[in-house]
Design a protein around this motif. Structure first.
Motif, PDB file in Angstrom:
ATOM      1  N   UNK A   8      -2.751   0.147  -4.221  1.00 37.35           N
ATOM      2  CA  UNK A   8      -3.400  -0.236  -5.476  1.00 37.35           C
ATOM      3  C   UNK A   8      -4.916  -0.279  -5.307  1.00 37.35           C
ATOM      4  N   UNK A   9      -5.623   0.350  -6.236  1.00 36.73           N
ATOM      5  CA  UNK A   9      -7.082   0.368  -6.199  1.00 36.73           C
ATOM      6  C   UNK A   9      -7.670   1.582  -5.531  1.00 36.73           C
ATOM      7  N   UNK A  10      -6.879   2.331  -4.749  1.00 37.39           N
ATOM      8  CA  UNK A  10      -7.415   3.521  -4.083  1.00 37.39           C
ATOM      9  C   UNK A  10      -7.320   4.725  -5.019  1.00 37.39           C
ATOM     10  N   UNK A  11      -8.125   5.762  -4.792  1.00 35.02           N
ATOM     11  CA  UNK A  11      -8.231   6.860  -5.761  1.00 35.02           C
ATOM     12  C   UNK A  11      -6.931   7.577  -6.088  1.00 35.02           C
ATOM     13  N   UNK A  12      -6.018   7.706  -5.116  1.00 33.15           N
ATOM     14  CA  UNK A  12      -4.794   8.466  -5.351  1.00 33.15           C
ATOM     15  C   UNK A  12      -3.574   7.575  -5.580  1.00 33.15           C
ATOM     16  N   UNK A  14      -0.512   5.694  -6.954  1.00 38.60           N
ATOM     17  CA  UNK A  14       0.437   5.891  -8.051  1.00 38.60           C
ATOM     18  C   UNK A  14       1.577   4.886  -7.993  1.00 38.60           C
ATOM     19  N   UNK A  15       1.619   4.081  -6.928  1.00 39.33           N
ATOM     20  CA  UNK A  15       2.682   3.096  -6.749  1.00 39.33           C
ATOM     21  C   UNK A  15       2.133   1.686  -6.910  1.00 39.33           C
ATOM     22  N   UNK A  16       2.969   0.803  -7.408  1.00 38.94           N
ATOM     23  CA  UNK A  16       2.600  -0.622  -7.435  1.00 38.94           C
ATOM     24  C   UNK A  16       2.706  -1.179  -6.021  1.00 38.94           C
ATOM     25  N   UNK A  17       2.169  -2.362  -5.823  1.00 33.98           N
ATOM     26  CA  UNK A  17       2.265  -2.999  -4.516  1.00 33.98           C
ATOM     27  C   UNK A  17       3.725  -3.239  -4.138  1.00 33.98           C
ATOM     28  N   UNK A  18       4.550  -3.570  -5.125  1.00 32.88           N
ATOM     29  CA  UNK A  18       5.976  -3.779  -4.867  1.00 32.88           C
ATOM     30  C   UNK A  18       6.638  -2.495  -4.391  1.00 32.88           C
ATOM     31  N   UNK A  19       6.295  -1.371  -5.031  1.00 34.31           N
ATOM     32  CA  UNK A  19       6.870  -0.083  -4.632  1.00 34.31           C
ATOM     33  C   UNK A  19       6.374   0.336  -3.250  1.00 34.31           C
ATOM     34  N   UNK A  20       5.113   0.097  -2.963  1.00 33.21           N
ATOM     35  CA  UNK A  20       4.580   0.412  -1.642  1.00 33.21           C
ATOM     36  C   UNK A  20       5.262  -0.430  -0.565  1.00 33.21           C
ATOM     37  N   UNK A  21       5.535  -1.686  -0.886  1.00 31.20           N
ATOM     38  CA  UNK A  21       6.226  -2.564   0.061  1.00 31.20           C
ATOM     39  C   UNK A  21       7.639  -2.055   0.338  1.00 31.20           C
ATOM     40  N   UNK A  22       8.313  -1.545  -0.675  1.00 34.10           N
ATOM     41  CA  UNK A  22       9.657  -0.978  -0.466  1.00 34.10           C
ATOM     42  C   UNK A  22       9.581   0.242   0.453  1.00 34.10           C
ATOM     43  N   UNK A  23       8.560   1.074   0.247  1.00 30.15           N
ATOM     44  CA  UNK A  23       8.308   2.238   1.104  1.00 30.15           C
ATOM     45  C   UNK A  23       8.179   1.773   2.554  1.00 30.15           C
ATOM     46  N   UNK A  24       7.339   0.763   2.769  1.00 28.96           N
ATOM     47  CA  UNK A  24       7.090   0.270   4.116  1.00 28.96           C
ATOM     48  C   UNK A  24       8.362  -0.289   4.740  1.00 28.96           C
ATOM     49  N   UNK A  25       9.145  -1.010   3.957  1.00 30.58           N
ATOM     50  CA  UNK A  25      10.389  -1.595   4.464  1.00 30.58           C
ATOM     51  C   UNK A  25      11.375  -0.512   4.877  1.00 30.58           C
ATOM     52  N   UNK A  26      11.432   0.582   4.114  1.00 30.65           N
ATOM     53  CA  UNK A  26      12.332   1.677   4.442  1.00 30.65           C
ATOM     54  C   UNK A  26      11.970   2.304   5.790  1.00 30.65           C
ATOM     55  N   UNK A  27      10.674   2.553   5.992  1.00 33.33           N
ATOM     56  CA  UNK A  27      10.228   3.098   7.279  1.00 33.33           C
ATOM     57  C   UNK A  27      10.508   2.112   8.413  1.00 33.33           C
TER      58      UNK A  27
END
Length: 256
Positions: A8-12, A14-27
């Motif tokens: 969130x806040x970076x130029x590219x 497209x995900x909410x912080x919640x969605x990014x956290x899910x990404x991180x948890x999957x990895x």
């Protein structure tokens, strides 16, 4: 290394912080199941990076991701790297989420980078660690850091390592190639290992299945990111099969 998507806040972004956290948890689950010793959470997708302090929204998003990783992989040692060089944010996140180390790309000295001049702030970083009561959070610091060149005449590599560990009090020394995913110069790695004395030395870029046996002769371990992605391309999600294969090869090469 978990390469977080643009936050969130970076130029590219497209995900909410919640969605990014899910990404991180999957990895994190993939790495935990493959038996990795440690997981580093890094805001890899936030290019172009700030040279120093990142904005509060980045700290908030990375904290959410780090907490998700901690829950998904509770037995793995957790580390934080806030790019390009925000040791204050990294330490603050680490102290709140129970991370055991932070990576600081430029801990001592100064480097010319694509973000401009990045200057080490070891004095401030170590005093903040003391003030936070976070002395158990180790500092993993790069020597001759990638994507940069010295500011002024190059100094002897041995002297840089000694300053990093003795005057800068870094607990772990990281050795990289010239850029993300680029292999290390083995002669450079050997010189760093000799100069680091008792401090562990880790290869922090370009480790591949084919290079592990050679790296094991001069390093105590590796930080791996690109080799866990399809095609060796940094960013994106970790491939489970590649992660398992790399972990098995690492244990064989490093006799663990």
């Amino acid at each position: 290394m978990i390469h977080l998507p643009p936050l969130s806040g970076s130029p590219r972004s497209s995900l909410s912080a919640t969605e990014a956290a899910r990404w991180a948890a999957s990895d994190a689950k993939i790495l935990a199941e493959a038996g990795y010793d440690a997981i580093i959470v890094e805001n890899f997708g936030d290019t172009p990076f700030f040279a120093g302090r990142v904005p509060p929204v980045t700290v908030a998003a990375m904290t959410a991701c780090a907490l998700a990783v901690r829950e998904a992989a509770p037995n793995a040692t957790l580390g934080i790297n806030v790019l390009r060089n925000d040791a204050e944010a990294a330490l603050s996140i680490a102290s709140c989420v129970g991370a055991r180390f932070v990576r600081v790309n430029v801990h001592t000295g100064a480097r010319v980078t694509d973000q401009g001049i990045v200057q080490g702030e070891a004095a401030s970083t170590l005093r903040l660690r003391k003030a936070l009561g976070a002395e158990d959070v180790a500092i993993w610091a790069d020597v001759d850091v990638k994507h940069s060149s010295p500011l002024g005449a190059p100094r002897p590599l041995v002297q840089e390592v000694e300053d990093l560990t003795k005057r800068g009090m870094a607990e772990v020394v990281l050795v990289t190639g010239e850029g993300t995913g680029k292999g290390v110069d083995v002669s450079k790695l050997a010189a760093v290992k000799k100069a680091a004395a008792s401090a562990p030395v880790l290869v922090a870029s370009g480790a591949t299945l084919d290079s592990l046996s050679t790296l094991a002769q001069h390093a105590d371990g590796v930080v791996v990111g690109s080799a866990l992605r399809l095609g060796g391309i940094p960013g994106g999600s970790i491939d489970a099969a590649l992660a398992r294969t790399f972990a098995t090869a690492f244990r064989t090469a490093f006799k663990r």
